[in-house]
Design a protein around this motif. Structure first.
Motif, PDB file in Angstrom:
ATOM      1  N   ARG A 230      42.037  39.777  39.193  1.00  0.00           N
ATOM      2  CA  ARG A 230      42.888  39.780  40.395  1.00  0.00           C
ATOM      3  C   ARG A 230      43.454  41.166  40.688  1.00  0.00           C
ATOM      4  O   ARG A 230      43.539  41.573  41.839  1.00  0.00           O
ATOM      5  CB  ARG A 230      44.016  38.755  40.251  1.00  0.00           C
ATOM      6  CG  ARG A 230      43.538  37.331  40.436  1.00  0.00           C
ATOM      7  CD  ARG A 230      44.699  36.350  40.584  1.00  0.00           C
ATOM      8  NE  ARG A 230      45.652  36.426  39.488  1.00  0.00           N
ATOM      9  CZ  ARG A 230      45.538  35.751  38.346  1.00  0.00           C
ATOM     10  NH1 ARG A 230      44.514  34.952  38.159  1.00  0.00           N
ATOM     11  NH2 ARG A 230      46.451  35.849  37.407  1.00  0.00           N
ATOM     12  N   GLU A 231      43.859  41.899  39.646  1.00  0.00           N
ATOM     13  CA  GLU A 231      44.390  43.253  39.856  1.00  0.00           C
ATOM     14  C   GLU A 231      43.361  44.151  40.531  1.00  0.00           C
ATOM     15  O   GLU A 231      43.714  45.036  41.306  1.00  0.00           O
ATOM     16  CB  GLU A 231      44.819  43.876  38.527  1.00  0.00           C
ATOM     17  CG  GLU A 231      46.097  43.311  37.963  1.00  0.00           C
ATOM     18  CD  GLU A 231      46.439  43.899  36.599  1.00  0.00           C
ATOM     19  OE1 GLU A 231      45.913  44.977  36.254  1.00  0.00           O
ATOM     20  OE2 GLU A 231      47.219  43.274  35.872  1.00  0.00           O
ATOM     21  N   LEU A 232      42.094  43.925  40.232  1.00  0.00           N
ATOM     22  CA  LEU A 232      41.033  44.747  40.814  1.00  0.00           C
ATOM     23  C   LEU A 232      40.577  44.255  42.182  1.00  0.00           C
ATOM     24  O   LEU A 232      40.146  45.053  43.010  1.00  0.00           O
ATOM     25  CB  LEU A 232      39.830  44.798  39.869  1.00  0.00           C
ATOM     26  CG  LEU A 232      40.041  45.579  38.572  1.00  0.00           C
ATOM     27  CD1 LEU A 232      38.932  45.270  37.586  1.00  0.00           C
ATOM     28  CD2 LEU A 232      40.122  47.071  38.854  1.00  0.00           C
ATOM     29  N   THR A 233      40.663  42.960  42.445  1.00  0.00           N
ATOM     30  CA  THR A 233      40.050  42.417  43.661  1.00  0.00           C
ATOM     31  C   THR A 233      41.027  42.005  44.757  1.00  0.00           C
ATOM     32  O   THR A 233      40.610  41.834  45.897  1.00  0.00           O
ATOM     33  CB  THR A 233      39.168  41.201  43.330  1.00  0.00           C
ATOM     34  OG1 THR A 233      39.969  40.181  42.721  1.00  0.00           O
ATOM     35  CG2 THR A 233      38.026  41.591  42.405  1.00  0.00           C
ATOM     36  N   GLU A 234      42.299  41.835  44.450  1.00  0.00           N
ATOM     37  CA  GLU A 234      43.228  41.327  45.451  1.00  0.00           C
ATOM     38  C   GLU A 234      44.003  42.357  46.263  1.00  0.00           C
ATOM     39  O   GLU A 234      44.573  41.992  47.280  1.00  0.00           O
ATOM     40  CB  GLU A 234      44.216  40.344  44.804  1.00  0.00           C
ATOM     41  CG  GLU A 234      43.543  39.049  44.400  1.00  0.00           C
ATOM     42  CD  GLU A 234      44.517  38.047  43.812  1.00  0.00           C
ATOM     43  OE1 GLU A 234      45.714  38.357  43.660  1.00  0.00           O
ATOM     44  OE2 GLU A 234      44.062  36.927  43.494  1.00  0.00           O
TER      45      GLU A 234
END
Length: 108
Positions: free
Chosen positions: A34-38
């Motif tokens: 999530r940290e990378l994609t959101e």
């Protein structure tokens, strides 16, 4: 197991494949994914964690432990630490990485 920073930084300099060469499969907690994609802006490594089959997202099974660890560590590192301890205790490099992070945080 990997935190966000190694994936993000290696992708930014076009050397993410080093993780594959060293470890084959790389497991990341859902929080790292999530940290990378959101974020609402482009993040190095976002496309890779969504498309490379050797980077696998794993769910966290012990939320209570994660919550307890997150009092001292951010949520991504606490999930990573829990998974390293339960799934890959022989991963000396990652354990050393976590210990260095904890020492750095405690000295601040």
């Amino acid at each position: 197991m990997s935190a966000t920073s190694p994936i993000n930084n290696l992708a930014a300099i076009q050397h993410l494949a080093l993780l594959y060469k060293l470890y084959g499969t790389v497991l990341i907690p859902e929080a790292v994914y999530r940290e990378l994609t959101e974020p609402d802006f482009p993040v190095a490594g976002a496309t890779e964690v969504q498309t490379l089959n050797w980077i696998q997202t794993i769910p966290v099974s012990n939320v209570t432990l994660v919550n307890a660890l997150s009092t001292e560590l951010d949520i991504g590192r606490s999930k990573l630490k829990k998974n390293v301890l339960n799934r890959r205790p022989d991963d000396t490099l990652m354990i050393a990485f976590l210990l260095c992070n904890m020492l750095a945080q405690s000295s601040n």
